[in-house]
Design a protein around this motif. Sequence first.
Motif, PDB file in Angstrom:
ATOM      1  N   VAL A  14       0.836  -1.207   0.000  1.00 14.63           N
ATOM      2  CA  VAL A  14       0.000   0.000   0.000  1.00 14.63           C
ATOM      3  C   VAL A  14       0.871   1.257   0.000  1.00 14.63           C
ATOM      4  O   VAL A  14       0.667   2.174  -0.807  1.00 14.63           O
ATOM      5  CB  VAL A  14      -0.955   0.003   1.214  1.00 14.63           C
ATOM      6  N   LEU A  15       1.838   1.311   0.902  1.00  9.53           N
ATOM      7  CA  LEU A  15       2.660   2.515   1.010  1.00  9.53           C
ATOM      8  C   LEU A  15       3.497   2.745  -0.251  1.00  9.53           C
ATOM      9  O   LEU A  15       3.631   3.890  -0.714  1.00  9.53           O
ATOM     10  CB  LEU A  15       3.558   2.427   2.244  1.00  9.53           C
ATOM     11  N   HIS A  16       4.056   1.681  -0.820  1.00  9.94           N
ATOM     12  CA  HIS A  16       4.814   1.840  -2.060  1.00  9.94           C
ATOM     13  C   HIS A  16       3.908   2.298  -3.212  1.00  9.94           C
ATOM     14  O   HIS A  16       4.307   3.134  -4.025  1.00  9.94           O
ATOM     15  CB  HIS A  16       5.536   0.538  -2.421  1.00  9.94           C
ATOM     16  N   GLY A  50      10.763  -1.861  17.796  1.00 11.44           N
ATOM     17  CA  GLY A  50      11.472  -0.849  18.570  1.00 11.44           C
ATOM     18  C   GLY A  50      11.127   0.577  18.214  1.00 11.44           C
ATOM     19  O   GLY A  50      11.776   1.514  18.697  1.00 11.44           O
ATOM     20  N   GLY A  51      10.114   0.785  17.389  1.00 11.75           N
ATOM     21  CA  GLY A  51       9.693   2.135  17.039  1.00 11.75           C
ATOM     22  C   GLY A  51       9.163   2.213  15.626  1.00 11.75           C
ATOM     23  O   GLY A  51       9.253   1.249  14.853  1.00 11.75           O
ATOM     24  N   VAL A  52       8.596   3.367  15.281  1.00 14.36           N
ATOM     25  CA  VAL A  52       7.975   3.543  13.971  1.00 14.36           C
ATOM     26  C   VAL A  52       9.009   3.501  12.843  1.00 14.36           C
ATOM     27  O   VAL A  52       8.789   2.866  11.809  1.00 14.36           O
ATOM     28  CB  VAL A  52       7.177   4.871  13.924  1.00 14.36           C
ATOM     29  N   ASP A  53      10.136   4.168  13.026  1.00 17.35           N
ATOM     30  CA  ASP A  53      11.133   4.212  11.950  1.00 17.35           C
ATOM     31  C   ASP A  53      11.652   2.822  11.578  1.00 17.35           C
ATOM     32  O   ASP A  53      11.643   2.456  10.388  1.00 17.35           O
ATOM     33  CB  ASP A  53      12.290   5.143  12.325  1.00 17.35           C
ATOM     34  N   PRO A  54      12.094   1.999  12.552  1.00 17.07           N
ATOM     35  CA  PRO A  54      12.527   0.647  12.173  1.00 17.07           C
ATOM     36  C   PRO A  54      11.378  -0.229  11.661  1.00 17.07           C
ATOM     37  O   PRO A  54      11.594  -1.096  10.809  1.00 17.07           O
ATOM     38  CB  PRO A  54      13.139   0.073  13.455  1.00 17.07           C
ATOM     39  N   LYS A 101       9.810  -2.285   4.596  1.00 15.28           N
ATOM     40  CA  LYS A 101      10.763  -1.988   3.498  1.00 15.28           C
ATOM     41  C   LYS A 101      10.502  -0.615   2.882  1.00 15.28           C
ATOM     42  O   LYS A 101      10.667  -0.419   1.677  1.00 15.28           O
ATOM     43  CB  LYS A 101      10.719  -3.069   2.403  1.00 15.28           C
ATOM     44  N   VAL A 102      10.092   0.314   3.705  1.00 14.56           N
ATOM     45  CA  VAL A 102       9.839   1.684   3.253  1.00 14.56           C
ATOM     46  C   VAL A 102      11.055   2.530   3.629  1.00 14.56           C
ATOM     47  O   VAL A 102      11.283   2.824   4.802  1.00 14.56           O
ATOM     48  CB  VAL A 102       8.548   2.252   3.890  1.00 14.56           C
TER      49      VAL A 102
END
Length: 265
Positions: free
Chosen positions: A142-144, A239-243, A250-251
């Motif tokens: 979806v995000l890609h 461990g968080g949104v970024d990881p 894979k964003v």
Amino acid sequence: MTQQVPSTEPELAGVRNFRDVGGLPTVDGRRVRHGVLYRSGHLAHATAEDAVFLSSLGLHTIFDFRNAADQKLEGPDVELPGVRNVNLPLSDPADGAEFWKMVRDGDLDQLRELLADGKAAGRMIASYRMIIKQRTAEHSRVLHALAEDSVPALMHCAAGKDRAGLSIAVTLLALGVEREAIIADYLESNAKHRRYKVHRSSSSAAAYSPEVMELLSPLFDARAEYLSAAFDTIEETWGGVDPYLEQGLKVTPAVRERLRERLLD
């Protein structure tokens, strides 16, 4: 005190829980652009007038997160000319078929056994956690897609509350939308005119008794604790949104930046 802006939402006759996600604030002071990201319940019962309105939005892609059991129960979405329909089930093909049959047909003793004493809310929390952990490929897709070409987009499931709600929440996290704003948007699904209509097979008064409706209500509520469980799962697993975005979905930062360019003012 925040000024209440009059609603400009259309009254769609056959589509529940439709809304534009535009206007939500990001942590760095930007806002989600209006007219690029919508959410709703299923489109299977859209009227001709509903279809005219939906066609006027200039949609590129409709993401349908229902599974085979949902589609068998409700029917396929109406076809909108020139709009791409992408079906990405966020639950297994027959998941919930027997359970929802019991909800429609079940007697009070059955409902008590399955749903009483916090079991219904527990079922919802477990479902939210599962979708976050196990449906990373779908959310990645979806995000890609949004970053590449799929805007304006509409995301929906059956009620537009849980699977679509999670997918919208994941998208908003990727855009850097404030956590409180994500939760507030999610909770709007509780408005009476938005809620999924509970269909019970029995026509007896007991089928809609206060106790039955109380047992069923956690299934049809949008509760902050459900979405918080999804956020907790992200923290616990990655461990968080970024990881979560980079490792789980894979964003990359470059993809996130394209998303922000497409979806933020």
